[in-house]
Motif scaffolding. Structure first.
Motif, PDB file in Angstrom:
ATOM      1  N   UNK A  88       8.091  26.224  22.561  1.00 55.69           N
ATOM      2  CA  UNK A  88       6.898  25.800  21.811  1.00 55.69           C
ATOM      3  C   UNK A  88       6.732  26.633  20.545  1.00 55.69           C
ATOM      4  N   UNK A  89       6.883  27.948  20.695  1.00 54.98           N
ATOM      5  CA  UNK A  89       6.738  28.823  19.529  1.00 54.98           C
ATOM      6  C   UNK A  89       7.816  28.504  18.495  1.00 54.98           C
ATOM      7  N   UNK A  90       9.017  28.236  18.998  1.00 56.42           N
ATOM      8  CA  UNK A  90      10.135  27.981  18.098  1.00 56.42           C
ATOM      9  C   UNK A  90       9.930  26.674  17.315  1.00 56.42           C
ATOM     10  N   UNK A  91       9.520  25.635  18.067  1.00 52.83           N
ATOM     11  CA  UNK A  91       9.319  24.343  17.402  1.00 52.83           C
ATOM     12  C   UNK A  91       8.186  24.447  16.387  1.00 52.83           C
ATOM     13  N   UNK A  92       7.125  25.131  16.777  1.00 54.59           N
ATOM     14  CA  UNK A  92       5.980  25.211  15.863  1.00 54.59           C
ATOM     15  C   UNK A  92       6.333  26.013  14.621  1.00 54.59           C
ATOM     16  N   UNK A  94       9.198  26.253  13.218  1.00 53.22           N
ATOM     17  CA  UNK A  94       9.984  25.377  12.348  1.00 53.22           C
ATOM     18  C   UNK A  94       9.097  24.458  11.537  1.00 53.22           C
ATOM     19  N   UNK A  95       7.981  24.071  12.149  1.00 51.36           N
ATOM     20  CA  UNK A  95       7.114  23.105  11.479  1.00 51.36           C
ATOM     21  C   UNK A  95       5.942  23.785  10.777  1.00 51.36           C
ATOM     22  N   UNK A  97       3.736  26.008  11.989  1.00 51.17           N
ATOM     23  CA  UNK A  97       2.495  26.161  12.761  1.00 51.17           C
ATOM     24  C   UNK A  97       2.611  27.402  13.645  1.00 51.17           C
TER      25      UNK A  97
END
Ligand code: TPP
Ligand code: SF4
Ligand code: MG
Lengths: 483, 392
Positions: A88-92, A94-95, A97
């Motif tokens: 979750x932290x990684x995806x956010x 990247x985006x 957030x």
């Protein structure tokens, strides 16, 4: 293992991210481990905790000991929750957030949560390669539910679901070698640790935190309640577990094993087993069996391992230990070159000031005044800063010292075993005060507050070598052996 | 005005398209028939760079939902999908997701439970999870799946709700259908589903502790607040459906009635069988048979008021369950009875179980159910419930 026991207590953070006031039993090794671990984990972490003692004792609504973001969900899913948080932290990130700084997700679970019920989840998360650190708090049974047997319970231990009886020894299989199984996942960092060697434990946390990927540390945590030992034996038992080879300390870095503490001879396991009620029923021949098996396992591990290089060995050989005041007055040979060489080795990095000073001291047995001036200009920091570090740590000496450096440990464990008498005896024998050097530069006497060998107390350390169980009677002979 | 495009596609793929369009951050899923097409499609979208998400190829369903807990807790938009055994393996985790108020959206391609092994559709899986504290919605056709998926993210993440949402899609009978559907444009999705702003994420800049230990002195209060929370979600769910109707022109209600006006006998169904039941109702009405249909769409929180309103005036309510609560009977029938009980004049509930493990019920089948239901209403049955079409 670093012989930094003398300064580490001063380097360790005074902050208590795991706040006091929790409900752990007296002498709980797990709570101690968590407290120390948290100091090194720092603020930028998210802790995911499995059900077990550490969750129950520290999070009773409406209170909590956790001052860092913390989440408990279930008993067996900690590695999976950590996977999700990390993803979750990684995806956010990247985006664009979520938190802007780097945040490490840290899973924590007991031996049951990790090596039994949560084993699949751990294996999955390790294999997938998420960026997280997993810390297994190994107290060798399901303590929270009342001392039931787990796969981490050692051979011969009596638990409530594997009790010793007329026809049973208690646990009859060998402790699961979970660190090796974790290492078999080909993860970058695996280590074993124990809060009795907290400086070692914290340096392992530091390394694990620097990994970007899965890292695993298994922390042996003495549980007086479950092991049926005295509550003031936590540190000693941790040391005995390590020194007897029952729980060796090592690291596996990218598949390469390194023993953190290489023990040429192991202490007898009997000493360790006899101190605990859970092994009280064991007959001699079973203890002999354990001894044989431990020796064999340790030999296996030793064969696998490199031995951790003592930092002293990496340092330059002694350049010149002055032997009289006159010599010092005449100026020390090659001082500038030696200091410049040391500075270059540490790339003139002011963050490594302590190591630099250690090396200079190794070269001259003290910190010559001129060397500190050279360090200040070489690192481009004020001389006052060099002095403040040099004078802060007891291990640094600004005065020339003798060829043989005696440290008398006055830590609590040594103190109660008569360390003060030892110190007095050495003072009389050499006719110097602590801090003093004999006129022939043969000895310098110092006292320290702990050399990290409490189980050996009282300890006298000469030139880094431990002389345990010292007595006043043995002092004269000991001093004679150093010229 | 709506800018939707009409496409003909498999319902499972349409689920994936909605998950893509809402810009989901994390998907953690484990394969199980008949859910596989959903997650395979998502994996493909991620692999092709059409969806910027972390797809966790997790090692079990227990871990899949656990990973969703972690992901939702750090504030990431989170989706998973499962079916049958997978939902049962998640069982323990379901309760945590709702109690911790984590807005996870999950599609369930409803499937029968072992043993004997059966991969086809019925409602055994979701009925065993009905007390888990999730918002649970049943869908009837592809369009409804698309629309419900879109609404599910809104519902889950609404600050007044913050609950996980389960979208039930009958395995094969609906999940694998290729149907014409209106898919919204990206602009419409963006207008309808705002970015996820989870109010209390795990964040070192503002530490929170989640999932503490609660002794008896406080556990009851924690559970009470959870109950209030899900009850209060009902008006928000209706509000979101209302907004959806305004923007897209399709109306959804917690309970739907079909040709129920004045009918003394009503049939009650949930999920995709409702479409067949509607055809059967049309046929029976045309033949002069007194029958209407009600369908429960919002299963949790249970819409007591709407359900009573829909059932009032009827003498008989024939309930078709696609699951057995062993030793009791049809779970929906049991809940219908208890919901109707406080009414002064209430219909008599006749309970059938059928359509287990993928066995179809045709229009003729529904006609038979209604016929037998009326007989039971008039003369009684030796059993508390009957199984439709069973060979003894
Ligand atoms: C699914 C499930 N099974 C069993 C339990 C009961 N349980 C809670 S903590 C625990 C033991 C924990 O042992 P360990 O992981 O070694 O941690 P410790 O308490 O020893 O620190 C057990 C068996 C549970 N909470 N969940
Ligand atoms: S039972 Fe053991 S591990 Fe648990 S709190 Fe007590 S001492 Fe610590
Ligand atoms: Mg334990």
């Amino acid at each position: 293992m670093d012989k930094q026991s003398v300064f580490i207590p001063k380097l360790i953070s005074r902050k208590e991210p795991f706040a006091p006031g929790h409900r752990a039993c007296i002498g709980c090794g797990e709570a101690l481990a968590v407290r120390q671990l948290c100091k090194e984990l720092g603020d930028n972490v998210i802790v995911v905790n499995a059900t077990g003692c550490m969750e129950i004792i520290a999070s009773q609504l409406p209170n909590t000991s956790w001052t860092v973001p913390w989440m408990h969900t279930l008993f067996e899913n900690t590695a999976a929750v950590a996977s999700g948080a990390s993803a979750g932290l990684r995806a956010m990130k990247r985006k664009g957030k979520g938190p802007s700084q780097y945040v490490k997700v840290v899973g924590m679970g007991g031996d049951g949560a990790t090596s039994d019920i949560g084993f699949g989840a751990l294996s999955g998360a390790l294999q997938r390669g998420h960026d997280f650190l997993y810390i297994c708090l190994d107290n060798e049974a399901y303590m929270n539910t009342g001392i039931q047997q787990s796969s981490a319970t050692p051979f011969g231990a009596s638990t409530t679901t594997g009790p010793a009886g007329e026809k049973s020894l208690g646990q009859v299989s060998w402790k699961k070698n979970l660190p090796a199984i974790v290492a078999a996942h080909d993860v970058p960092y695996v280590a074993t640790a124990c809060p009795s060697y907290f400086h070692d434990m914290l340096s392992k946390v530091r390394k694990a935190m620097a990994v970007r990927g899965p890292a695993y540390i298994q922390v042996l945590s003495v549980c007086p309640t479950g092991w049926r030992c005295a509550t003031n034996q936590t540190i000693r038992l941790g040391r005995l577990a390590v020194e007897s080879g029952m729980f060796p300390l090592y690291e596996v870095v990218n598949g390469e094993y390194t023993l953190s503490l290489d023990l040429p001879t192991l202490r007898p396991v009997r000493e360790y087993l006899k101190a605990q009620g859970r092994f009280r029923h064991l007959p001699d021949h079973e203890i002999d069996y354990i001894q044989t098996r431990v020796d064999k396992e340790y030999a296996k591990l030793r064969k696998l391992s490199r031995v951790a290089k003592a930092p002293a060995a990496a340092r330059p050989a002694v350049t010149h230990v002055p032997e009289s005041q006159g010599e010092i007055a005449a100026g020390l040979p090659a001082l500038q070159e030696t200091v410049d060489g040391i500075l270059a080795r540490y790339r003139n990095d002011p963050a490594l000031l302590i190591s630099i000073l250690q090396d200079i001291q190794a070269a001259y047995n003290y910190l010559p005044k001129e060397s500190m001036e050279r360090v200040g200009s070489g690192l481009n920091i004020p001389l006052s800063q060099v002095y403040s570090v040099a004078t802060f740590f007891k291990a640094f000496s600004l005065k020339p010292r003798g060829r043989n450096l005696i440290h008398v440990c006055l830590g609590t464990a040594c103190h109660v075993h008569g360390a003060a008498r030892l110190r007095d005896k050495i003072q009389r024998a050499l006719n110097i005060e602590p801090g003093g050097t004999t006129p022939d530069f043969r000895f310098t006497l110092e006292t320290v507050n702990c050399v990290g060998a409490c189980a050996l107390g009282p300890v006298v350390m000469i030139n880094g070598k431990y002389h345990g169980q010292m007595t006043a009677q043995k002092v004269d002979a000991l001093l004679k052996s150093y010229t | 005005m709506a800018e939707e495009t009409r496409v003909g596609t498999e319902v499972s793929l349409a689920v994936g398209e909605i998950v893509r369009m809402v810009n989901t951050d994390v998907i953690a899923a484990y394969p199980i028939t008949p859910q596989t097409h959903i997650v395979e499609h998502l994996a493909e979208l991620v692999a092709d760079g059409k969806l910027d998400a972390d797809f966790i190829t997790i090692e079990s369903e227990h871990s899949a939902l656990s990973a969703c807990l972690g992901s939702a807790a750090v504030g990431a938009r989170t989706f998973t999908a499962t079916a049958g055994q997978g939902l049962e393996l998640m069982h323990e985790v379901l309760f945590v997701a709702s109690a911790m108020r984590l807005p996870i959206v999950m599609a369930v391609a409803n499937r029968a439970l072992s043993s004997p092994l059966n991969v086809w559709g019925d409602h055994s899986d979701v009925m065993a999870a009905r007390d888990a504290g999730w918002i649970q919605i049943f869908t009837e056709n592809g369009q409804e799946v698309v629309d419900t998926m879109l609404c599910a993210f809104r519902m889950a993440e609404d600050r007044r709700v913050l609950l996980p949402v389960m979208v039930n899609i009958d395995g094969f009978h609906l999940s694998h259908m290729i149907e014409p559907m209106f898919l919204p444009s990206q602009k419409e999705v963006d207008a309808f589903v705002p970015p996820n702003h989870y109010p209390f994420p795990l964040d070192p800049n503002k530490p929170v502790a989640m999932g503490d230990f609660a002794p008896p002195i406080i556990y009851t209060e924690a559970k009470w607040s959870q109950e209030i929370n899900i009850e209060h979600s009902a008006p928000v769910i209706r509000e979101i459906w209302g907004e959806f109707a305004t923007q897209f022109g399709r109306t959804y209600r917690p309970v739907e009635s079909y040709r129920a006006e004045g009918a003394k006998t009503l049939l009650l169904t949930m999920g995709s069988f409702s479409e067949t039941a509607m055809t059967a109702v049309d046929k029976m009405r045309a033949a002069g048979i007194d029958i209407g249909l009600i369908r429960i769409r919002l299963w949790r929180p249970f819409p007591f008021a709407e359900f009573r309103e829909a059932a009032k005036g009827a003498d008989t309510l024939i309930v078709l369950d696609r699951a057995i609560s062993f030793g009791v009977g049809g779970p929906v029938a049991a809940e219908a009875r208890s919901a109707l009980y406080p009414m002064e004049k209430r219909p008599r509930v006749v309970s059938f179980v059928g359509g287990l493990g993928g066995r179809d019920i045709t229009v003729a089948g529904f006609e038979e159910i209604v016929k037998r239901g009326k007989e039971i209403a008039a003369h009684g049955s030796p059993r508390e419930f009957e199984i439709f079409g069973v060979r003894e």
